[in-house]
Design an enzyme around this catalytic site. Structure first.
Site, PDB file in Angstrom:
ATOM      1  CG  HIS A   1     -13.238  11.592  -0.057  1.00 30.86           C
ATOM      2  ND1 HIS A   1     -13.136  10.277  -0.427  1.00 30.86           N
ATOM      3  CD2 HIS A   1     -12.427  12.288  -0.896  1.00 30.86           C
ATOM      4  CE1 HIS A   1     -12.288  10.164  -1.434  1.00 30.86           C
ATOM      5  NE2 HIS A   1     -11.846  11.371  -1.736  1.00 30.86           N
TER       6      HIS A   1
ATOM      7  CD  GLU B   1     -15.097   8.720   2.249  1.00 33.21           C
ATOM      8  OE1 GLU B   1     -16.046   9.362   1.746  1.00 33.21           O
ATOM      9  OE2 GLU B   1     -14.049   8.470   1.627  1.00 33.21           O
TER      10      GLU B   1
ATOM     11  CD  GLU C   1      -6.432   9.541 -11.703  1.00 29.56           C
ATOM     12  OE1 GLU C   1      -7.604   9.939 -11.619  1.00 29.56           O
ATOM     13  OE2 GLU C   1      -5.848   8.948 -10.780  1.00 29.56           O
TER      14      GLU C   1
ATOM     15  CB  THR D   1       4.094  -5.906  29.464  1.00 34.25           C
ATOM     16  OG1 THR D   1       3.072  -6.236  28.533  1.00 34.25           O
ATOM     17  CG2 THR D   1       3.726  -4.639  30.201  1.00 34.25           C
TER      18      THR D   1
ATOM     19  CB  CYS E   1     -13.598  10.907  -4.877  1.00 34.40           C
ATOM     20  SG  CYS E   1     -12.346  12.122  -5.284  1.00 34.40           S
ATOM     21  CG  PHE E   2     -11.447   6.885  -9.227  1.00 34.39           C
ATOM     22  CD1 PHE E   2     -10.560   7.660  -9.937  1.00 34.39           C
ATOM     23  CD2 PHE E   2     -11.642   5.571  -9.623  1.00 34.39           C
ATOM     24  CE1 PHE E   2      -9.876   7.142 -11.031  1.00 34.39           C
ATOM     25  CE2 PHE E   2     -10.965   5.048 -10.714  1.00 34.39           C
ATOM     26  CZ  PHE E   2     -10.081   5.834 -11.419  1.00 34.39           C
TER      27      PHE E   2
ATOM     28  CB  SER F   1      -1.572  -3.656  14.516  1.00 35.15           C
ATOM     29  OG  SER F   1      -0.932  -3.407  13.312  1.00 35.15           O
ATOM     30  CG  LEU F   2      -0.307  -3.131  20.677  1.00 33.34           C
ATOM     31  CD1 LEU F   2       0.541  -2.603  21.822  1.00 33.34           C
ATOM     32  CD2 LEU F   2      -0.962  -4.443  21.091  1.00 33.34           C
TER      33      LEU F   2
ATOM     34  CG  LEU G   1      -9.792   2.100  17.862  1.00 28.47           C
ATOM     35  CD1 LEU G   1     -10.074   0.617  17.764  1.00 28.47           C
ATOM     36  CD2 LEU G   1     -11.093   2.880  17.988  1.00 28.47           C
TER      37      LEU G   1
ATOM     38  CE  LYS H   1       4.454 -17.678  29.274  1.00 26.70           C
ATOM     39  NZ  LYS H   1       5.005 -18.178  30.553  1.00 26.70           N
TER      40      LYS H   1
HETATM   41  N1  GLN Z   1      -7.911  10.007  -8.916  1.00 27.53           N
HETATM   42  C1  GLN Z   1      -9.001  10.936  -8.946  1.00 27.53           C
HETATM   43  C2  GLN Z   1      -8.529  12.371  -8.903  1.00 27.53           C
HETATM   44  O1  GLN Z   1      -7.436  12.651  -8.537  1.00 27.53           O
HETATM   45  C3  GLN Z   1      -9.954  10.670  -7.789  1.00 27.53           C
HETATM   46  C4  GLN Z   1      -9.327  10.871  -6.450  1.00 27.53           C
HETATM   47  C5  GLN Z   1     -10.125  10.246  -5.340  1.00 27.53           C
HETATM   48  O2  GLN Z   1     -10.963   9.396  -5.571  1.00 27.53           O
HETATM   49  N2  GLN Z   1      -9.846  10.640  -4.120  1.00 27.53           N
HETATM   50  O3  GLN Z   1      -9.283  13.259  -9.236  1.00 27.53           O
END
Ligand code: GLN
Length: 544
Positions: free
Chosen positions: A516, A518, A405, A191, A381-382, A15-16, A20, A187
């Site tokens: 997604h 993001e 699901e 290193t 998504c979900f 986790s250094l 990044l 220290k």
């Molecule tokens: N679990 C859901 C699916 O497989 C949504 C997956 C997710 O949100 N990435 O469809």
């Protein structure tokens, strides 16, 4: 220009922020006009991180070409804008399965298959593969020097450096200088030990990037340089920073890019153009307002499990000149408790991606809260699937609505699709198939309904491409009943079979997306949906 390779290793502790650091170095080289590519070599035995728990390993970053990769590839993309590919991430598991497949095929016939040379050859081949004359290829080695799993990778990069020569390969080691308060000093011994560990496998780092909470005194710098056989100006301080987008600027001030160029005998007469980074950092330092987004998820205990999401919300803030406060709420809370005290004062509600039944009823309640209170809602998504179930149950009178699901349901408004088309080809998936690598993954197009809220958010675009990672789909057969209940299907796959986006007309901002967004957001190019969602949250904040 010939391609130069920079190998980034990490020592002392995990986790250094190696990822990044690699991303920031790439951004600096880009700012000097060079082309870059970033890669991650992960020593663990999983074939890919696709089946790993997000609370253990952090988010799974998905590429356009459908690879499930390490979250560091997200940093790489956000810092450089270069889309990551399948060929940018490999694990020991993948290397070994390739080697074993070759062995079974008889490729090594007669030979004894060994870590050296067969595994190391496979790793070196990976490092060289699928490149397009980039000026710099930066390869981060996952884990910490000294880990047993990491040895074949260190051996492979040692050989690689020897083969191409040190004019073309540079070893950069990221370490920690812990501050011991009892002694009142930084220290250097850890290193020194970590560099010794690297030397024992034949690697002499040329640059040390030293993470520390405090500035490194000249005496310490000389000491590290002397003991680690590195020039003092190549002992570079990497101090903790509040804003990750300030990292390229800070590393430049410490001389990182200059030393890399010196090392390769490349000209350093010009300064890099860091304008874009200054704009981002200055904007974030002086926001004109603040909004709070409630995120109702399952993996809220580890922030890394929603890394890209967290960043994309920040980018939405940059686009609207506001600070985005995130309130992470475990969905299960809402199964027992009224959501009101947790969500009453938020300016936007987001239900992110997730897997499995746990917490799903709580997410459905959060959706209902956002819908009824007219609070901007983004379902990813979900989070889209839960919005569909909520509308089905509470508005369309489909009482048995659920997702397959979670097991058999009366009304599978969300269910497993076993066939769909991609680029006019039929893709199939078996209901009883393996869990690893059996999802709808990577970039798929979606057609947006003209005049919809979502197409407005995308500046009027009608065809978009976004990244997917899911097994279940909203069932198109319920479209009519759901649309009659006010849930508009405003984005579909081009063949009209897979619902990609739903939205509500009777709500200021209510959008659910099967993909997604993001994953494609960048600080210098905030994703349109996050820009629009935060804009709606800003409006909401003015109503308070
Ligand atoms: N679990 C859901 C699916 O497989 C949504 C997956 C997710 O949100 N990435 O469809």
């Amino acid at each position: 220009m010939m391609t130069r390779f920079v190998f980034v290793t990490g020592g002392v502790v995990s986790s250094l922020g190696k990822g990044l650091a690699a991303a920031a170095l790439a951004a600096l080289l880009q700012a000097r006009g060079y082309t870059v590519r970033l890669r991650k070599l992960d020593p663990y035995l999983n074939v890919d991180p696709g089946t790993m728990s997000p609370t253990q390993h952090g988010e799974v970053f998905v590429t356009d070409d459908g690879a499930e990769t390490d979250l560091d590839l997200g940093h790489y993309e956000r810092f450089t804008g270069v889309p990551a590919r399948q060929s940018d991430n490999v694990t020991t598991g993948r290397i070994y399965s390739d080697v074993i497949a070759k062995e079974r095929r008889g490729d090594y016939l007669g030979g004894t298959v060994q870590v050296i040379p067969h595994v190391t050859d496979e790793i070196k081949q990976f490092i060289r593969s699928d490149l397009t004359d980039e000026d710099f290829v930066i390869c981060e080695i996952g884990g910490t020097v000294g880990d047993i799993e990491g040895l074949p990778f260190l051996e492979a990069i040692r050989q690689f450096g020897n083969e191409v020569g040190l004019k073309q390969a540079l070893f950069l080691h990221v370490t920690l200088l812990p501050f011991v308060s009892a002694a009142g000093e930084l220290k250097t011994k850890p290193t020194q030990h970590s560099v010794k560990e690297l030397l024992s496998v034949g690697i002499q780092p040329a640059i040390l990037l030293c993470r520390s909470e405090r500035p490194i005194e000249p005496g310490d710098r000389r000491k590290i340089a002397q003991f680690c056989n590195v020039r003092p100006e190549r002992v570079i301080a990497a101090l903790d920073l509040a804003n990750i987008y300030a990292v390229p600027i800070a590393y430049h001030h410490e001389g990182l890019d200059t030393e890399v160029l010196h090392y390769f005998d490349l000209p350093v007469d010009r300064e890099p153009d860091l304008n874009r980074w200054h704009q981002i950092v200055d904007g974030m330092a002086a926001p004109e307002g603040e909004v709070t987004i409630g995120i109702v998820g399952k993996y809220t205990s580890l922030l890394d499990s929603y890394k890209s999401l967290d960043e994309a919300l920040r980018h939405g803030g940059i686009a609207n000149r506001v600070k985005v406060e995130t309130r992470w709420l475990p969905a299960e809370t809402f199964e027992a408790e009224d959501p009101t005290p947790h969500l009453d004062d938020v300016h936007g509600i987001l239900v992110p991606g997730g897997f499995g039944e746990r917490g799903s009823e709580g997410k459905i309640r959060a959706v209902q809260f956002a819908r009824e209170r007219k609070i901007p809602y983004l379902g990813i998504c979900f989070g889209m699937q839960m919005a569909v179930i909520e509308a089905a149950r509470n508005l369309a009178g489909i009482d048995g609505a659920g997702s397959t699901e979670f097991g058999p349901v009366d009304d599978p408004v969300v269910g497993l699709m076993t066939e769909w088309t991609k680029d006019n080809q039929l893709e199939t998936r078996r209901a009883d198939g393996e869990l690893g690598g059996t999802m709808r993954l990577g970039a798929y197009p979606a057609q947006l309904a003209p005049g919809s809220k979502v197409s407005a958010a995308y500046d009027g675009m009608q065809l978009i491409s976004e990244r997917h990672r899911h097994r279940y789909e909203v069932n198109i057969n319920f479209r009519e009943r759901l649309e009659a209940a006010g849930l508009r299907f405003s984005g579909l796959s081009p063949d009209g079979q897979l619902p990609e986006i739903v939205e509500r007309d009777d709500h200021p901002w209510f959008i659910g997306v099967q993909f997604h967004p993001e994953l494609k957001s960048k600080p210098f190019e905030p994703h349109p949906l996050f820009r629009s969602f935060i804009e709606a949250a800003v409006k909401q904040s003015r109503l308070f």
